[in-house]
Design an enzyme around this catalytic site. Structure first.
Site, PDB file in Angstrom:
ATOM      1  CG  HIS A 200     114.183  -1.941 -47.464  1.00  0.00           C
ATOM      2  ND1 HIS A 200     114.029  -1.060 -47.197  1.00  0.00           N
ATOM      3  CD2 HIS A 200     112.822  -1.906 -48.088  1.00  0.00           C
ATOM      4  CE1 HIS A 200     112.633  -0.500 -46.797  1.00  0.00           C
ATOM      5  NE2 HIS A 200     111.995  -1.168 -47.763  1.00  0.00           N
TER       6      HIS A 200
ATOM      7  CG  ASP B 141     120.478  19.568 -60.251  1.00  0.00           C
ATOM      8  OD1 ASP B 141     121.145  18.870 -60.760  1.00  0.00           O
ATOM      9  OD2 ASP B 141     120.211  20.787 -60.513  1.00  0.00           O
TER      10      ASP B 141
END
Length: 430
Positions: A156, A372
């Site tokens: 992070h 995708d």
């Protein structure tokens, strides 16, 4: 009840397709990266098997496109050198492949939140990252039906939600041979340079007043479009004509949590929201800048003022609106040091006096459901259940697949969570 087993198939290092130039070997983290207390913000993307592409072809596609992606996102293939620097040594990403002994749809019909950490390459509770640790960990989970769950644990300290979205979109774009991939901007340190660890030390003082010991659990609350529209109607006031779905869901959860806290004789509370600075600067900063370009907004509720839902929504909006271009200029200017210290100290002081803190972060509008890789868009994006005896009240807001709804992943002390669930069941909204 599904007796799910996740079996390890392989562990390997995926390295960039081209070496990182020597002059880019040391990557400096930006100042605001020091604000982040968590090692990872794990995410899971679930893809059903809706085509004729064989599993081994999908796996090969993911690896090949990742190799090329890492040449552009080269810090992700390095190792931590210290708390300010990543050594971009091209040693690679920790890449794990597993096999799951059930069908994806069967799992998703009744997902067991407490078992989902098996789909991640790093197991919670996550250890503090140190010199030599991986920056990036990825796990590809292959279900019996050919469906796939991609689990990511990327440090992070180098990526916020916007940066994670940039990485995933680029990786998916290469897999699809798209001409619209957006290169990353690795200049966060230019906007917020870091020469030492003063902000880390200041923020840790604040976080220490927020983190607490207890038996913490995570539950998922789903707000559909109807529930959100009802909340918007209830939240509309002369101050707020058109409340957003994030504002109303945040405020509703805050309101229920306040009611639950009062049963424990705690009457003061603080809501913080992670605010993306990119769009609030003028001119706006590029969305593809990697780093934690964010700050904390804060809204208070005290026993002296009983607030209804419209009041809480107004408080949330006002707190976020304060972080505007003028505020960001101050953060980046000569006043930045004092402004940051004052802001974090106010939060810490309020919570250290016994106030309950509820930390919100929104992953909405990051476009995760559009990612995708060439075998369709994800059917579900999720966080994971937290299991820890030392944690903070954390609420992650995520869009549902239909976009109109919101999933709230709420982590609270078990006693408070039970009260919250009762309040939720009593409500006609959800």
């Amino acid at each position: 009840m599904i007796n799910m087993e996740v079996k390890l198939i392989s562990t390997e290092m995926i390295q960039p397709s081209s070496p990182t130039p020597n002059h880019l070997r040391n990557f400096n983290l930006c100042l605001l990266d020091q604000l982040i207390p968590a090692p990872y913000a794990p995410i899971l993307l679930f893809y059903p098997n809706l085509d004729d592409i064989k599993v081994h072809e999908k796996s090969a596609l993911l690896k090949k496109s990742l190799v090329d992606t890492l040449s552009r996102f080269y810090p992700l293939a390095g190792r931590f050198k210290d708390e300010l620097t990543i050594d971009c040594n091209d040693q690679g990403v920790n890449y794990v492949t597993t096999k799951v002994n059930c069908h994806l749809i069967a799992f998703l019909n009744e997902p067991k939140l407490e078992s989902m950490d098996q789909f991640l390459p790093c197991q919670p509770p996550f250890k503090v990252l140190a010199a030599g640790d991986y920056v990036t960990n990825i796990q590809i989970n292959i279900f019996e039906c050919g469906g796939i769950a991609i689990g990511l644990c990327i440090a992070h300290k180098i990526l916020d939600g916007v940066g994670l979205s940039t990485f995933l979109k680029y990786w998916a774009g290469l897999a699809c041979s798209s001409n619209e991939v957006q290169l990353p901007n690795l200049m966060a340190n230019y906007f917020f340079p870091a020469e030492d660890l003063w902000l880390r030390d200041t923020s840790m003082t604040m976080w220490s007043s927020i983190f607490k010991k207890g038996n913490f659990i995570t539950r998922r609350f789903v707000f559909n479009a109807t529930a959100i529209n009802n909340l918007k109607t209830m939240s509309t006031s002369s101050h707020i004509k058109h409340p957003t779905k994030v504002e109303v869901v945040s405020s509703f959860i805050w309101k229920c949590s306040i009611a639950a806290s009062k049963q424990k004789n705690c009457s003061n509370s603080l809501l913080t929201h992670i605010v993306n600075l990119r769009k609030r600067a003028a001119p706006a900063l590029a969305e593809n800048i990697l780093g934690n370009l964010l700050w904390l907004s804060s809204a208070k509720n005290t026993a002296k003022h009983e607030m209804g839902l419209p009041d809480l929504v107004n408080q949330v909006r006002k707190s976020i609106s304060r972080i505007d271009d003028h505020y960001i200029k101050k953060l980046r200017g000569d006043e930045g040091f004092n402004l940051m210290r004052k802001s974090l100290k106010e939060i810490g002081d309020f919570c250290s006096k016994g106030a309950d803190h509820y930390g919100f972060t929104s992953w909405c509008k990051f476009g995760f459901y559009d990612i995708d890789f060439g075998f369709g868009k994800p059917i579900w994006i999720s966080s994971i259940s937290s299991r820890c005896s030392f944690f903070m009240n954390l609420i992650i807001l995520m869009e549902t697949k239909c976009v109109d709804g919101i999933e709230a992943w709420v982590t609270l002390d078990e006693e408070e969570m039970n009260m919250l669930v009762v309040l939720k069941l009593m409500s006609r909204l959800v």
